[in-house]
Design a protein around this motif. Structure first.
Motif, short mmCIF file in Angstrom:
data_model
loop_
_atom_site.label_atom_id
_atom_site.label_comp_id
_atom_site.label_asym_id
_atom_site.label_seq_id
_atom_site.Cartn_x
_atom_site.Cartn_y
_atom_site.Cartn_z
N PRO A 25 60.87 61.30 81.09
CA PRO A 25 60.87 60.60 82.10
C PRO A 25 61.83 59.14 82.11
CG PRO A 25 58.39 60.74 80.91
CD PRO A 25 59.76 61.83 80.69
N GLU A 26 62.22 58.47 83.54
CA GLU A 26 63.74 58.35 83.42
C GLU A 26 63.13 56.60 82.84
OE1 GLU A 26 64.68 57.33 87.62
OE2 GLU A 26 65.34 59.44 87.26
N GLY A 27 63.55 55.89 82.36
CA GLY A 27 63.86 54.50 81.31
C GLY A 27 63.06 54.89 80.13
N GLU A 28 63.13 55.84 79.63
CA GLU A 28 62.26 55.73 78.27
C GLU A 28 62.99 55.80 76.80
OE1 GLU A 28 62.12 59.70 75.41
OE2 GLU A 28 61.69 60.22 77.15
N ASP A 29 62.84 54.61 76.55
CA ASP A 29 63.23 53.60 75.82
C ASP A 29 64.16 54.74 74.25
OD1 ASP A 29 63.91 52.42 73.33
OD2 ASP A 29 62.15 51.01 73.90
N ALA A 30 64.82 54.93 74.43
CA ALA A 30 65.93 55.59 72.92
C ALA A 30 65.41 55.23 71.99
CB ALA A 30 67.61 55.20 73.90
N THR A 31 65.37 54.16 71.90
CA THR A 31 64.92 53.59 70.12
C THR A 31 63.56 53.78 69.96
OG1 THR A 31 64.73 51.93 70.72
CG2 THR A 31 67.20 51.86 69.56
N PRO B 208 61.23 56.21 71.61
CA PRO B 208 60.83 57.44 72.61
C PRO B 208 59.77 57.66 73.09
CG PRO B 208 61.28 58.43 70.86
CD PRO B 208 61.95 57.08 70.07
N GLU B 209 58.62 57.63 73.51
CA GLU B 209 57.12 58.04 74.39
C GLU B 209 57.61 59.89 74.49
OE1 GLU B 209 55.79 56.01 77.64
OE2 GLU B 209 56.70 53.88 76.53
N GLN B 210 56.42 59.79 73.95
CA GLN B 210 55.87 61.64 73.89
C GLN B 210 55.77 62.10 75.96
OE1 GLN B 210 56.07 63.24 71.52
NE2 GLN B 210 54.13 65.17 72.09
N PRO B 211 56.79 62.67 76.18
CA PRO B 211 56.92 62.98 77.71
C PRO B 211 55.08 64.01 77.31
CG PRO B 211 58.83 63.50 76.13
CD PRO B 211 57.86 62.67 75.70
N ASP B 212 54.84 63.31 79.28
CA ASP B 212 53.66 64.25 79.65
C ASP B 212 53.24 65.40 79.11
OD1 ASP B 212 53.40 61.96 80.39
OD2 ASP B 212 53.62 62.00 82.29
N TRP B 213 54.57 66.17 79.63
CA TRP B 213 54.27 67.92 79.03
C TRP B 213 54.00 67.83 78.34
CZ3 TRP B 213 58.59 70.39 76.05
CH2 TRP B 213 59.57 69.67 76.32
N HIS C 64 61.22 68.46 68.84
CA HIS C 64 61.59 67.13 67.96
C HIS C 64 62.26 66.19 68.71
CE1 HIS C 64 60.19 64.05 65.57
NE2 HIS C 64 61.24 64.25 64.36
N SER C 65 62.59 66.76 69.00
CA SER C 65 64.05 65.95 69.72
C SER C 65 62.96 65.47 71.12
CB SER C 65 65.27 66.47 70.53
OG SER C 65 64.98 67.51 70.89
N GLU C 66 62.68 66.44 71.78
CA GLU C 66 62.28 66.43 73.17
C GLU C 66 60.38 66.01 72.64
OE1 GLU C 66 63.98 66.76 75.97
OE2 GLU C 66 65.10 67.05 75.23
N CYS C 67 60.41 66.21 71.71
CA CYS C 67 58.26 65.89 71.81
C CYS C 67 58.01 65.02 71.11
CB CYS C 67 57.97 66.75 72.28
SG CYS C 67 57.66 68.08 73.52
N PRO C 68 58.58 64.03 70.27
CA PRO C 68 58.87 63.68 69.04
C PRO C 68 57.24 62.99 68.19
CG PRO C 68 59.29 61.34 70.47
CD PRO C 68 59.36 63.19 71.43
N ASN C 69 56.40 62.89 68.57
CA ASN C 69 54.68 62.99 68.11
C ASN C 69 54.22 63.98 68.06
OD1 ASN C 69 55.63 60.13 68.09
ND2 ASN C 69 54.66 60.11 70.57
N THR C 70 54.95 65.25 69.03
CA THR C 70 53.94 66.73 68.77
C THR C 70 54.33 67.31 67.53
OG1 THR C 70 54.85 67.30 70.05
CG2 THR C 70 54.24 69.49 68.72
#
Length: 314
Positions: A46-52, A54-59, A148-154
């Motif tokens: 999603p746009e606006g994600e904090d680069a430092t 990162p939140e887990q995208p919905d997908w 891991h780069s896309e989904c850091p909490n997975t």
């Protein structure tokens, strides 16, 4: 005479490493498939994600279960989300129940697509063990890096059989040693079955005790002999880190008398070694039905229950 028999024993154990899957195919009455291809690209973050932070995208899934099949149980171009290259792959008896139990948005089940071959005197046209193992390692690490780069909490659950167990075990050892593709805190658990680099006391054995060692450890002293009969199959001995910080959540499943993970320590005793290897030749193919691995269950059923315990407890 003993030298000759020792060389024969070396050939036998190498063929066991590469050939157990064939016996498994012949012995299994039912099955499904096991190999992989390219994972479809995931949606953009999603746009606006904090680069430092990162939140887990919905997908993103809560868990990804990664499966690494053994020799001849996979293919480089198979679909990792719906493998069909080998419908009798042992690892499918683990991944199919997990795919049926969970939706993909909660648990992504990904099967390693790699060549999974073992060049030897009877199969000179195949990819060498070293090349096949390296291809599988690179592909699996690529998936870990991407997710891991896309989904850091997975959280990741890793499992593999035979050659696949060596690949998963090597990566887990580096992660636990602080030098892997993802942080150790993102690994919820590791289960390797018939690992050719198994060492007693390294990781957790959930089943019956086994006193032997992995074939790559046992055969390291005669590695030069192996190169003459199985080119490109380097025996590398035990792993450097003993799984490091992952040792308390890494499970080593090995059937007693399986020459791949429970090889005799004394390579010099050629006659006894050859007899033991011949007697154990079919054990490597029977993990789906062998009641002597983990009391009260089978290896594949245990891994399914273990993975579900991790996922359901969250």
């Amino acid at each position: 005479m003993k030298k000759v028999v020792t060389v024969i024993a070396v050939v036998i154990v190498l063929l066991v490493i590469g050939g157990g899957a064939v016996q498994y195919f012949n012995s299994r009455q039912t099955g499904t498939s096991t190999d992989n291809a390219l994972d479809p690209a995931a949606p953009d973050n999603p746009e606006g994600e904090d680069a430092t932070t990162p939140e887990q995208p919905d997908w993103c899934p809560a868990y990804e279960f990664i499966s690494a099949p053994g020799t001849w149980e996979s293919a480089k171009d198979d679909n990792p989300l719906s493998p069909t290259a080998n419908p009798r792959s042992f690892m499918l008896s683990i991944t199919n129940p997990l795919q049926q139990a969970y939706t993909p948005d909660h648990v992504k089940v990904w099967t390693l697509p790699y060549t999974a071959q073992f060049k030897n005197i009877n199969a000179q046209h195949e990819m060498s063990y070293d090349e096949s193992r390296q291809e599988g390692t690179s592909t699996l690490e690529g998936e870990l890096n991407y997710m891991h780069s896309e989904c850091p909490n997975t959280q990741f659950i890793l499992s593999g059989f035979s050659q696949g167990a060596v690949i998963v075990g090597d990566i887990a050892d580096r992660i636990g040693g602080g030098n892997g593709p993802i942080p150790a805190e993102n690994v919820a658990g590791v289960a390797v079955i018939a690992d050719g680099r198994r060492m007693p006391g390294v990781g957790i054995n959930p089943g019956n005790p086994v006193d032997g060692i992995g074939a790559e450890v046992a055969l390291l002293p005669v590695n030069s002999l192996i190169q003459a009969v199985v080119p490109g199959a380097t025996m590398r001995g035990e792993r450097a880190n003993g799984f490091g910080s992952l040792a308390d959540r890494t499970y080593q499943i090995c059937a007693p008398d399986d020459s791949v993970c429970d090889a005799p320590r004394d390579i010099g005793n050629g006659i006894d070694r050859a007899a033991a290897l011949i007697a154990a030749n079919g054990v490597h193919a029977m993990y789906a039905s062998n009641p002597n691995v983990i009391p009260g269950t089978t290896a594949n059923a245990w891994v399914v229950d273990w993975a579900r315990g991790i996922i359901d407890a969250a």
